[in-house]
Design a protein around this motif. Structure first.
Motif, mmCIF file in Angstrom:
data_model
loop_
_atom_site.group_PDB
_atom_site.id
_atom_site.type_symbol
_atom_site.label_atom_id
_atom_site.label_comp_id
_atom_site.label_asym_id
_atom_site.label_seq_id
_atom_site.Cartn_x
_atom_site.Cartn_y
_atom_site.Cartn_z
ATOM 1 N N LEU A 73 1.034 -1.012 -0.151
ATOM 2 C CA LEU A 73 -0.045 0.047 -0.039
ATOM 3 C C LEU A 73 0.575 1.039 0.481
ATOM 4 O O LEU A 73 0.873 1.904 -0.571
ATOM 5 C CB LEU A 73 -1.116 -0.098 1.729
ATOM 6 C CG LEU A 73 -1.884 1.382 1.328
ATOM 7 C CD1 LEU A 73 -2.436 0.989 0.112
ATOM 8 C CD2 LEU A 73 -2.316 0.998 2.759
ATOM 9 N N SER A 74 1.723 1.174 0.794
ATOM 10 C CA SER A 74 2.880 2.606 0.907
ATOM 11 C C SER A 74 3.532 2.634 -0.277
ATOM 12 O O SER A 74 3.467 4.059 -0.849
ATOM 13 C CB SER A 74 4.034 2.387 1.611
ATOM 14 O OG SER A 74 4.498 1.574 1.827
ATOM 15 N N PHE A 75 3.872 1.365 -1.153
ATOM 16 C CA PHE A 75 4.863 1.522 -1.928
ATOM 17 C C PHE A 75 3.564 2.009 -2.627
ATOM 18 O O PHE A 75 3.914 2.933 -3.877
ATOM 19 C CB PHE A 75 5.063 0.663 -2.892
ATOM 20 C CG PHE A 75 5.804 0.192 -4.162
ATOM 21 C CD1 PHE A 75 7.031 0.316 -4.202
ATOM 22 C CD2 PHE A 75 5.020 -0.597 -5.280
ATOM 23 C CE1 PHE A 75 7.959 0.170 -5.092
ATOM 24 C CE2 PHE A 75 5.773 -0.302 -6.751
ATOM 25 C CZ PHE A 75 7.352 -0.245 -6.276
ATOM 26 N N ARG A 76 2.462 1.221 -3.309
ATOM 27 C CA ARG A 76 1.297 2.322 -4.522
ATOM 28 C C ARG A 76 1.166 4.274 -4.659
ATOM 29 O O ARG A 76 1.010 4.741 -5.126
ATOM 30 C CB ARG A 76 0.169 1.315 -4.479
ATOM 31 C CG ARG A 76 -1.016 1.922 -5.474
ATOM 32 C CD ARG A 76 -2.040 1.141 -5.312
ATOM 33 N NE ARG A 76 -1.073 -0.592 -6.092
ATOM 34 C CZ ARG A 76 -2.036 -0.952 -6.978
ATOM 35 N NH1 ARG A 76 -3.525 -1.332 -6.485
ATOM 36 N NH2 ARG A 76 -1.264 -1.958 -7.929
ATOM 37 N N ILE A 77 0.791 4.337 -3.502
ATOM 38 C CA ILE A 77 0.769 5.317 -2.649
ATOM 39 C C ILE A 77 1.987 6.494 -2.982
ATOM 40 O O ILE A 77 2.004 7.376 -3.591
ATOM 41 C CB ILE A 77 0.653 5.736 -1.157
ATOM 42 C CG1 ILE A 77 -1.118 5.289 -0.749
ATOM 43 C CG2 ILE A 77 0.460 6.986 -0.728
ATOM 44 C CD1 ILE A 77 -0.944 4.783 0.658
#
Length: 283
Positions: free
Chosen positions: A150-154
């Motif tokens: 999730l943090s990577f996608r954001i």
């Protein structure tokens, strides 16, 4: 210069393009090596992305290969310049190499073009929607793995949210708009976010309605990353075993046609917004 144990996608692409130029010129690796004062192994390592190469040597080799495309040569030379570690490197021991390569491609891209049938584009997903998508991954991800994804996608989404964002075109099938990941509340927030993003000048969202009928490409998601010149474009496909990157001329031509065909089936921008709004109202 020592060989890199983890060559980046960008360095590998530079090497592959230099190999194409050499092979088209009918020059052997041994002959090319003499031009830069090296040996056959050095050329092989450069072409495999294991060795870096300077802009000067890129131009020297391109001249020897008699490449007439000055824009391509300039673009290849520019690929040697930025050797800083990208933000995605902090995830190298956490996420797959394919995901890191994708983030690197986006970072150096000039425009993005995508199509989706059963899901929504990752760069247009809300955190809650994305989290629910990651919970459906097989085999299942652990809670920490989900949060890393999730943090990577954001962080990836910054390419369309930053001060100088990349132009972004998305063709989404109506089916994807009805997928209620996380329930009606999360789905409603996601559709509202799509509408808000569609108002941005650099973002174009078109919807292919059910009534359009046949859908080219078997409904497979397509992600087309434009480079500084067409020869340096890249297509990304999601496969069961991971991310696949394509850059052969015939492949690029094929997926440009697929995306063009999908856009011809899609509603206009205003009509697409109306359809998204209507679906959201009926959740």
């Amino acid at each position: 210069m020592s060989a890199s144990t983890t060559p980046t996608a960008r360095r590998q692409r530079l090497g592959a393009e230099l190999r194409k130029l050499r092979e088209r010129a009918g020059i052997t690796a041994t002959e090319a090596a003499k031009v830069i004062g090296g040996n056959q192994a050095r050329i092989s390592n450069i072409e495999a992305g294991r060795y870096g190469v300077s802009a000067e040597r890129v131009r020297t080799l391109s001249c020897h290969y008699e490449c007439p495309d000055h824009e391509l040569v300039n673009a290849l030379a520019a690929m040697t310049g930025d050797r800083r570690r990208g933000w995605w490197e902090e995830y190298r021991e956490i996420l797959s190499r394919g995901l890191l390569d994708l983030a690197e491609l986006e970072h150096h891209g000039t425009a993005l073009h995508t199509s989706h049938t059963a899901g929504l584009p990752g760069l247009l997903q809300t955190p809650d929607h994305a989290r629910e998508v990651f919970r459906q991954v097989v085999p299942a991800l652990s809670p920490p793995e989900i949060e890393h994804r999730l943090s990577f996608r954001i962080k990836r989404q910054n390419v369309v949210l930053r001060e100088n964002p990349l132009p972004y075109r998305a063709v989404i099938h109506e089916a994807a708009l009805h997928m209620e990941f996380g329930g009606s509340t999360v789905a409603g927030q996601q559709l509202a976010y799509l509408l808000a993003m569609s108002e941005r000048e650099h973002i174009t969202i078109q919807v292919v309605p059910f009534k359009a009928g046949g859908y080219p490409g078997a409904g497979q998601p397509v992600y087309y990353v434009h480079g500084p010149v067409p020869q340096l474009d890249t297509v990304q496909l999601d496969q069961a075993h991971g991310i696949v990157l394509l850059d052969a001329e015939a492949q690029l031509h094929k997926y440009r046609q697929v995306l063009s065909r999908l856009e011809s089936l899609a509603l206009g921008v205003s009509q697409s917004r109306d359809l998204i709004h209507n679906i959201a109202q009926n959740l």
